[in-house]
Design a protein around this motif. Structure first.
Motif, PDB file in Angstrom:
ATOM      1  N   PHE A   6       0.843  -1.195   0.000  1.00  0.00           N
ATOM      2  CA  PHE A   6       0.000   0.000   0.000  1.00  0.00           C
ATOM      3  C   PHE A   6       0.875   1.240   0.000  1.00  0.00           C
ATOM      4  O   PHE A   6       1.947   1.271   0.605  1.00  0.00           O
ATOM      5  CB  PHE A   6      -0.901   0.036   1.246  1.00  0.00           C
ATOM      6  CG  PHE A   6      -2.153  -0.738   1.077  1.00  0.00           C
ATOM      7  CD1 PHE A   6      -3.205  -0.205   0.355  1.00  0.00           C
ATOM      8  CD2 PHE A   6      -2.287  -2.010   1.619  1.00  0.00           C
ATOM      9  CE1 PHE A   6      -4.370  -0.921   0.203  1.00  0.00           C
ATOM     10  CE2 PHE A   6      -3.447  -2.727   1.467  1.00  0.00           C
ATOM     11  CZ  PHE A   6      -4.497  -2.182   0.758  1.00  0.00           C
ATOM     12  N   HIS A   7       0.401   2.277  -0.676  1.00  0.00           N
ATOM     13  CA  HIS A   7       1.099   3.553  -0.679  1.00  0.00           C
ATOM     14  C   HIS A   7       0.454   4.449   0.368  1.00  0.00           C
ATOM     15  O   HIS A   7      -0.771   4.570   0.412  1.00  0.00           O
ATOM     16  CB  HIS A   7       1.013   4.209  -2.062  1.00  0.00           C
ATOM     17  CG  HIS A   7       1.685   3.396  -3.120  1.00  0.00           C
ATOM     18  ND1 HIS A   7       3.013   3.521  -3.430  1.00  0.00           N
ATOM     19  CD2 HIS A   7       1.207   2.416  -3.923  1.00  0.00           C
ATOM     20  CE1 HIS A   7       3.331   2.671  -4.392  1.00  0.00           C
ATOM     21  NE2 HIS A   7       2.245   1.984  -4.710  1.00  0.00           N
ATOM     22  N   PRO A   8       1.217   5.078   1.226  1.00  0.00           N
ATOM     23  CA  PRO A   8       0.631   5.866   2.310  1.00  0.00           C
ATOM     24  C   PRO A   8      -0.116   7.086   1.800  1.00  0.00           C
ATOM     25  O   PRO A   8       0.239   7.665   0.776  1.00  0.00           O
ATOM     26  CB  PRO A   8       1.858   6.282   3.139  1.00  0.00           C
ATOM     27  CG  PRO A   8       2.996   6.257   2.170  1.00  0.00           C
ATOM     28  CD  PRO A   8       2.693   5.123   1.232  1.00  0.00           C
ATOM     29  N   ARG A   9      -1.137   7.464   2.524  1.00  0.00           N
ATOM     30  CA  ARG A   9      -1.902   8.654   2.192  1.00  0.00           C
ATOM     31  C   ARG A   9      -1.072   9.899   2.516  1.00  0.00           C
ATOM     32  O   ARG A   9      -0.511  10.022   3.598  1.00  0.00           O
ATOM     33  CB  ARG A   9      -3.195   8.687   3.019  1.00  0.00           C
ATOM     34  CG  ARG A   9      -4.135   9.825   2.644  1.00  0.00           C
ATOM     35  CD  ARG A   9      -5.285   9.877   3.629  1.00  0.00           C
ATOM     36  NE  ARG A   9      -6.038   8.633   3.633  1.00  0.00           N
ATOM     37  CZ  ARG A   9      -7.076   8.397   2.842  1.00  0.00           C
ATOM     38  NH1 ARG A   9      -7.453   9.311   1.983  1.00  0.00           N
ATOM     39  NH2 ARG A   9      -7.714   7.246   2.918  1.00  0.00           N
ATOM     40  N   GLU A 216       3.840   4.432 -21.121  1.00  0.00           N
ATOM     41  CA  GLU A 216       4.361   3.810 -19.914  1.00  0.00           C
ATOM     42  C   GLU A 216       5.356   2.714 -20.288  1.00  0.00           C
ATOM     43  O   GLU A 216       5.019   1.777 -21.018  1.00  0.00           O
ATOM     44  CB  GLU A 216       3.207   3.228 -19.091  1.00  0.00           C
ATOM     45  CG  GLU A 216       3.586   2.903 -17.663  1.00  0.00           C
ATOM     46  CD  GLU A 216       2.352   2.673 -16.796  1.00  0.00           C
ATOM     47  OE1 GLU A 216       2.310   3.202 -15.680  1.00  0.00           O
ATOM     48  OE2 GLU A 216       1.423   1.979 -17.253  1.00  0.00           O
ATOM     49  N   ARG A 217       6.561   2.821 -19.756  1.00  0.00           N
ATOM     50  CA  ARG A 217       7.591   1.839 -20.053  1.00  0.00           C
ATOM     51  C   ARG A 217       7.495   0.645 -19.106  1.00  0.00           C
ATOM     52  O   ARG A 217       6.900   0.733 -18.030  1.00  0.00           O
ATOM     53  CB  ARG A 217       8.980   2.481 -19.926  1.00  0.00           C
ATOM     54  CG  ARG A 217       9.251   3.591 -20.919  1.00  0.00           C
ATOM     55  CD  ARG A 217      10.714   4.024 -20.875  1.00  0.00           C
ATOM     56  NE  ARG A 217      11.061   4.603 -19.586  1.00  0.00           N
ATOM     57  CZ  ARG A 217      10.961   5.894 -19.300  1.00  0.00           C
ATOM     58  NH1 ARG A 217      10.501   6.735 -20.222  1.00  0.00           N
ATOM     59  NH2 ARG A 217      11.307   6.358 -18.114  1.00  0.00           N
ATOM     60  N   ALA A 218       8.106  -0.471 -19.520  1.00  0.00           N
ATOM     61  CA  ALA A 218       8.158  -1.654 -18.663  1.00  0.00           C
ATOM     62  C   ALA A 218       8.872  -1.305 -17.361  1.00  0.00           C
ATOM     63  O   ALA A 218       9.842  -0.554 -17.340  1.00  0.00           O
ATOM     64  CB  ALA A 218       8.889  -2.788 -19.382  1.00  0.00           C
ATOM     65  N   GLY A 219       8.374  -1.828 -16.274  1.00  0.00           N
ATOM     66  CA  GLY A 219       8.949  -1.526 -14.974  1.00  0.00           C
ATOM     67  C   GLY A 219       8.338  -0.317 -14.307  1.00  0.00           C
ATOM     68  O   GLY A 219       8.631  -0.028 -13.145  1.00  0.00           O
ATOM     69  N   GLU A 220       7.484   0.424 -15.038  1.00  0.00           N
ATOM     70  CA  GLU A 220       6.842   1.610 -14.476  1.00  0.00           C
ATOM     71  C   GLU A 220       5.327   1.481 -14.486  1.00  0.00           C
ATOM     72  O   GLU A 220       4.618   2.475 -14.375  1.00  0.00           O
ATOM     73  CB  GLU A 220       7.257   2.863 -15.255  1.00  0.00           C
ATOM     74  CG  GLU A 220       8.748   3.151 -15.196  1.00  0.00           C
ATOM     75  CD  GLU A 220       9.119   4.401 -15.979  1.00  0.00           C
ATOM     76  OE1 GLU A 220       8.215   4.994 -16.613  1.00  0.00           O
ATOM     77  OE2 GLU A 220      10.294   4.785 -15.953  1.00  0.00           O
ATOM     78  N   ALA A 223       2.799   3.546 -12.184  1.00  0.00           N
ATOM     79  CA  ALA A 223       3.473   4.605 -11.422  1.00  0.00           C
ATOM     80  C   ALA A 223       2.747   5.943 -11.563  1.00  0.00           C
ATOM     81  O   ALA A 223       2.546   6.665 -10.584  1.00  0.00           O
ATOM     82  CB  ALA A 223       4.927   4.733 -11.866  1.00  0.00           C
ATOM     83  N   ALA A 224       2.340   6.276 -12.789  1.00  0.00           N
ATOM     84  CA  ALA A 224       1.716   7.581 -13.029  1.00  0.00           C
ATOM     85  C   ALA A 224       0.348   7.677 -12.365  1.00  0.00           C
ATOM     86  O   ALA A 224       0.026   8.679 -11.713  1.00  0.00           O
ATOM     87  CB  ALA A 224       1.611   7.844 -14.522  1.00  0.00           C
ATOM     88  N   THR A 235      -5.597   6.172  -0.918  1.00  0.00           N
ATOM     89  CA  THR A 235      -4.739   5.040  -0.566  1.00  0.00           C
ATOM     90  C   THR A 235      -4.970   3.935  -1.589  1.00  0.00           C
ATOM     91  O   THR A 235      -6.102   3.471  -1.755  1.00  0.00           O
ATOM     92  CB  THR A 235      -5.086   4.509   0.834  1.00  0.00           C
ATOM     93  OG1 THR A 235      -4.905   5.554   1.785  1.00  0.00           O
ATOM     94  CG2 THR A 235      -4.201   3.329   1.187  1.00  0.00           C
ATOM     95  N   CYS A 236      -3.916   3.525  -2.297  1.00  0.00           N
ATOM     96  CA  CYS A 236      -4.114   2.589  -3.395  1.00  0.00           C
ATOM     97  C   CYS A 236      -3.072   1.488  -3.399  1.00  0.00           C
ATOM     98  O   CYS A 236      -2.015   1.595  -2.771  1.00  0.00           O
ATOM     99  CB  CYS A 236      -4.098   3.314  -4.737  1.00  0.00           C
ATOM    100  SG  CYS A 236      -2.534   4.113  -5.124  1.00  0.00           S
ATOM    101  N   CYS A 237      -3.395   0.427  -4.142  1.00  0.00           N
ATOM    102  CA  CYS A 237      -2.524  -0.731  -4.280  1.00  0.00           C
ATOM    103  C   CYS A 237      -2.569  -1.162  -5.735  1.00  0.00           C
ATOM    104  O   CYS A 237      -3.657  -1.332  -6.306  1.00  0.00           O
ATOM    105  CB  CYS A 237      -3.015  -1.855  -3.378  1.00  0.00           C
ATOM    106  SG  CYS A 237      -2.081  -3.385  -3.521  1.00  0.00           S
TER     107      CYS A 237
END
Length: 298
Positions: A6-9, A216-220, A223-224, A235-237
């Motif tokens: 999870f990415h923090p808020r 969007e490149r591989a490995g990313e 991300a955007a 908050t997303c996953c």
């Protein structure tokens, strides 16, 4: 399947556009009962106005040879259509008001135009449109789909489709699946859903068979969109699924079922509506078979 942490808020999220008007598009179908409950929950949590609209087809008046007498058949038909629509909306209004929700209701006449077009025109007055999806055995199924597709394509507003057998909970959706792709419709769906996403406890951004593109490149992968959602306090996953030959819509629905999602967010009709509906596609699958509400944007 691959999941990231999870990415923090963020501490100070950027405010998103609020919901100020939710519109329930009533179709005089049993599915309206569940859809009205969903619309009421959303309106109450967001302190938004809740309107009920019922589009009634009004026959064009017949031309009298002498143009001296009114067409009584047309007048009676209009009066009957209004009376039925007003009684139906009044019953929905009373049901919602018992839950402490302020509601207004209105009849929208469709004279000289298709009722679905009149519905799309009315939808432009709202921030979010909610409509029910009748059961597969219902005779209202085709009419409901016509209203959905026309409203989605022509109004420029997000449409939440609520299945007739959906079990309402005491609060708006807290677990959400975002069906993410690089199509512009998916980006619009995310932005349209931001007021709901910010109040969710878990948001899974689902990517099915992601492949490198100019965007969007591989490995990313993801991300955007993750950064965009974080800026809005979501908050997303990121979740990556492999279809393994399954249709895209089926893959999304299976993931939603496993994660106990209460809402799916998806772009609708990324290609020709006629071609996609004739051959089948993700929008068609989600509309027909989702067991939870789906927020579509075009």
């Amino acid at each position: 399947m691959v999941e990231t942490a999870f990415h923090p808020r963020p501490l100070a999220p950027t405010p998103d556009t609020a919901l100020t008007r939710v519109l329930l598009m009533a179709l005089e179908s049993p599915a309206d009962m569940v859809a009205s409950g969903f619309a009421g929950l959303v309106a109450r949590e967001h302190h938004a106005a809740l309107d009920i609209a019922r589009v009634v087809p009004v026959p064009a008046p017949a031309t009298d040879v002498w143009a001296l007498a009114p067409d009584m058949t047309c007048i009676d038909a209009v009066a009957d259509a209004h009376a039925r629509g007003e009684a139906y909306c009044a019953a929905l209004k009373v049901r919602l008001e018992k839950q402490g929700i302020a509601v207004t209701a209105r009849i929208v006449e469709a004279m000289g135009i298709a009722s679905a077009v009149a519905a799309a025109r009315e939808a432009r007055r709202a921030d979010l449109v909610v409509m029910g999806r009748p059961s597969s055995a219902s005779t209202d199924r085709r009419t409901a789909h016509t209203h959905f597709a026309t409203t989605l394509i022509e109004s420029g507003r997000p449409v939440v489709v609520v299945p007739s057998d959906f079990k309402l909970v005491a609060a708006p959706p807290r677990r959400v699946i975002v069906a993410w792709s690089h199509a512009p419709q998916a980006m619009r769906a995310v932005n349209d859903a931001l007021p709901l996403l910010r109040r969710a406890e878990r948001v899974d951004v689902l990517m099915v068979d992601p492949a490198p593109t100019a965007l969007e490149r591989a490995g990313e992968f993801g991300a955007a969109i993750t950064a965009h959602l974080e800026r809005h306090g979501v908050t997303c996953c990121i979740v990556v699924e492999r279809s393994r030959g399954r249709p895209m819509g089926q893959t999304i629905l299976e993931r939603a079922s496993r994660s106990h999602a209460q809402l799916i967010v998806a772009g609708g009709y990324g290609h020709s509506r006629v071609r996609r509906w004739a051959l089948g596609g993700t929008t068609r699958t989600l509309y027909r078979h989702a067991s939870v509400p789906v927020l579509f944007s075009h």
